[in-house]
Design an enzyme around this catalytic site. Structure first.
Site, PDB file in Angstrom:
ATOM      1  N   LYS A   1       0.823  -1.208   0.000  1.00 55.51           N
ATOM      2  CA  LYS A   1       0.000   0.000   0.000  1.00 55.51           C
ATOM      3  C   LYS A   1       0.868   1.274   0.000  1.00 55.51           C
ATOM      4  CE  LYS A   1      -3.878  -2.336   2.322  1.00 55.51           C
ATOM      5  NZ  LYS A   1      -4.818  -2.247   3.478  1.00 55.51           N
TER       6      LYS A   1
ATOM      7  N   TYR B   1     -12.679  -1.590  -3.048  1.00 53.55           N
ATOM      8  CA  TYR B   1     -13.113  -1.711  -1.655  1.00 53.55           C
ATOM      9  C   TYR B   1     -14.625  -1.520  -1.511  1.00 53.55           C
ATOM     10  CZ  TYR B   1      -8.322  -1.959   0.132  1.00 53.55           C
ATOM     11  OH  TYR B   1      -7.039  -2.368   0.444  1.00 53.55           O
TER      12      TYR B   1
ATOM     13  N   ASN C   1      -1.957   0.086   6.987  1.00 50.84           N
ATOM     14  CA  ASN C   1      -1.403  -1.191   7.437  1.00 50.84           C
ATOM     15  C   ASN C   1      -0.554  -1.916   6.399  1.00 50.84           C
ATOM     16  OD1 ASN C   1      -3.477  -1.948   5.818  1.00 50.84           O
ATOM     17  ND2 ASN C   1      -4.644  -3.031   7.386  1.00 50.84           N
TER      18      ASN C   1
ATOM     19  N   HIS D   1      -2.034  -5.492   1.577  1.00 52.28           N
ATOM     20  CA  HIS D   1      -3.332  -6.135   1.379  1.00 52.28           C
ATOM     21  C   HIS D   1      -3.125  -7.604   1.078  1.00 52.28           C
ATOM     22  CE1 HIS D   1      -7.390  -6.905  -0.206  1.00 52.28           C
ATOM     23  NE2 HIS D   1      -6.794  -7.548  -1.192  1.00 52.28           N
TER      24      HIS D   1
HETATM   25  P1  IDP Z   1      -8.034  -6.635   5.738  1.00 52.50           P
HETATM   26  O1  IDP Z   1      -7.219  -5.686   4.882  1.00 52.50           O
HETATM   27  O2  IDP Z   1      -7.218  -7.212   6.866  1.00 52.50           O
HETATM   28  O3  IDP Z   1      -8.773  -7.678   4.947  1.00 52.50           O
HETATM   29  P2  IDP Z   1     -10.584  -5.243   6.028  1.00 52.50           P
HETATM   30  O4  IDP Z   1     -11.470  -5.350   7.215  1.00 52.50           O
HETATM   31  O5  IDP Z   1     -11.002  -5.924   4.760  1.00 52.50           O
HETATM   32  O6  IDP Z   1      -9.133  -5.718   6.487  1.00 52.50           O
HETATM   33  O7  IDP Z   1     -10.381  -3.694   5.736  1.00 52.50           O
HETATM   34  C1  IDP Z   1      -9.794  -3.248   4.541  1.00 52.50           C
HETATM   35  C2  IDP Z   1      -8.827  -2.133   4.856  1.00 52.50           C
HETATM   36  O8  IDP Z   1      -9.547  -1.008   5.351  1.00 52.50           O
HETATM   37  C3  IDP Z   1      -7.823  -2.442   5.968  1.00 52.50           C
HETATM   38  O9  IDP Z   1      -6.698  -3.179   5.515  1.00 52.50           O
HETATM   39  C4  IDP Z   1      -7.441  -1.056   6.439  1.00 52.50           C
HETATM   40  O10 IDP Z   1      -6.519  -0.430   5.536  1.00 52.50           O
HETATM   41  C5  IDP Z   1      -8.775  -0.328   6.333  1.00 52.50           C
HETATM   42  N1  IDP Z   1      -9.515  -0.368   7.602  1.00 52.50           N
HETATM   43  C6  IDP Z   1     -10.170  -1.411   8.138  1.00 52.50           C
HETATM   44  N2  IDP Z   1     -10.760  -1.095   9.301  1.00 52.50           N
HETATM   45  C7  IDP Z   1     -10.478   0.221   9.498  1.00 52.50           C
HETATM   46  C8  IDP Z   1     -10.844   1.157  10.530  1.00 52.50           C
HETATM   47  O11 IDP Z   1     -11.535   0.844  11.502  1.00 52.50           O
HETATM   48  N3  IDP Z   1     -10.361   2.426  10.391  1.00 52.50           N
HETATM   49  C9  IDP Z   1      -9.600   2.813   9.317  1.00 52.50           C
HETATM   50  N4  IDP Z   1      -9.264   1.966   8.325  1.00 52.50           N
HETATM   51  C10 IDP Z   1      -9.688   0.688   8.417  1.00 52.50           C
HETATM   52 MG    MG Z   2     -10.313  -7.515   3.616  1.00 48.79          MG
END
Ligand code: IDP
Ligand code: MG
Length: 139
Positions: free
Chosen positions: A11, A51, A114, A117
Site C-alpha cells: 500500500k 473496496y 497497514n 493487502h
Molecule cells: P483486511 O485488509 O485485513 O482484509 P478489512 O477489514 O477488509 O481488512 O479492511 C480493509 C482495509 O480497510 C484495511 O486493511 C485497512 O486499511 C482499512 N480499515 C479497516 N478497518 C479500518 C478502521 O476501523 N479504520 C480505518 N481503516 C480501516
Molecule cells: Mg479484507
C-alpha cells in the site's frame, strides 16, 4: 478446495517508506512465487470499486483517500494454500494485534495504514487479480 494463488498490494505507506524491497524479500522467503507484478496508482473510482464491500463503513472515505495518495505495488502470488498462508504472513488488520514477525507487525503504522493487502478468499483473489492485471500480464 483451496487454489494456489492470492492477490496482494503493497500500500502507499509501505511504498512511501521505502519498504518495497524488504517486503518482497519476506514474501519470496516465505515460499510465494510472484506471477504478476507492477507499480501502479489507483484512481478514486478504482479504490471505490476495489473496496466496494466497505462502502457503508465509517472509514470508507479515509480508506479511499489513503489508497489513492500514491503508488502501490500490485502482485499475484503463487503457493500451495496461498490465500490462507498469505493472510497468516501479513498478520491481523490492526498491526497492534498482529503476531510478531508478520509483515503488518514489522511495517504497518496503524489500523488504517497497514502496509499490505491480502485477499480473503479464493474468489476474491481471482476478482482482485483480474482487476489489476490483464491475462498477458499474469505468468
Ligand atoms: P483486511 O485488509 O485485513 O482484509 P478489512 O477489514 O477488509 O481488512 O479492511 C480493509 C482495509 O480497510 C484495511 O486493511 C485497512 O486499511 C482499512 N480499515 C479497516 N478497518 C479500518 C478502521 O476501523 N479504520 C480505518 N481503516 C480501516
Ligand atoms: Mg479484507
Amino acid at each position: 478446495m483451496a487454489t494456489n494463488r492470492t492477490f496482494t498490494m503493497l500500500k502507499p505507506d509501505a511504498v512511501e517508506k521505502g519498504h518495497i524491497g524488504a517486503i518482497l524479500e519476506k514474501i519470496s522467503a516465505s515460499g510465494f512465487k510472484i506471477v504478476a507484478m507492477k507499480l501502479t496508482r489507483m484512481t478514486k473510482a478504482d479504490a471505490e470499486t476495489f473496496y466496494g464491500i466497505h462502502k457503508d463503513r465509517p472509514f470508507f472515505g479515509e480508506l479511499v483517500e489513503y489508497m489513492t495518495r500514491g503508488p502501490i505495488v500490485a502482485a499475484i502470488l503463487e503457493k500451495d494454500n496461498a490465500v490462507e498462508d498469505f493472510r497468516t504472513l501479513i498478520g491481523a488488520t490492526n498491526p497492534a494485534d498482529a503476531a510478531e514477525g508478520t509483515i503488518r507487525k514489522m511495517y504497518a503504522a496503524s489500523l488504517g495504514e497497514n502496509a499490505v493487502h491480502g485477499s480473503d478468499s479464493d474468489d476474491n483473489a481471482a476478482i482482485e487479480g483480474a482487476f489489476h492485471f490483464s491475462g498477458r500480464e499474469m505468468f
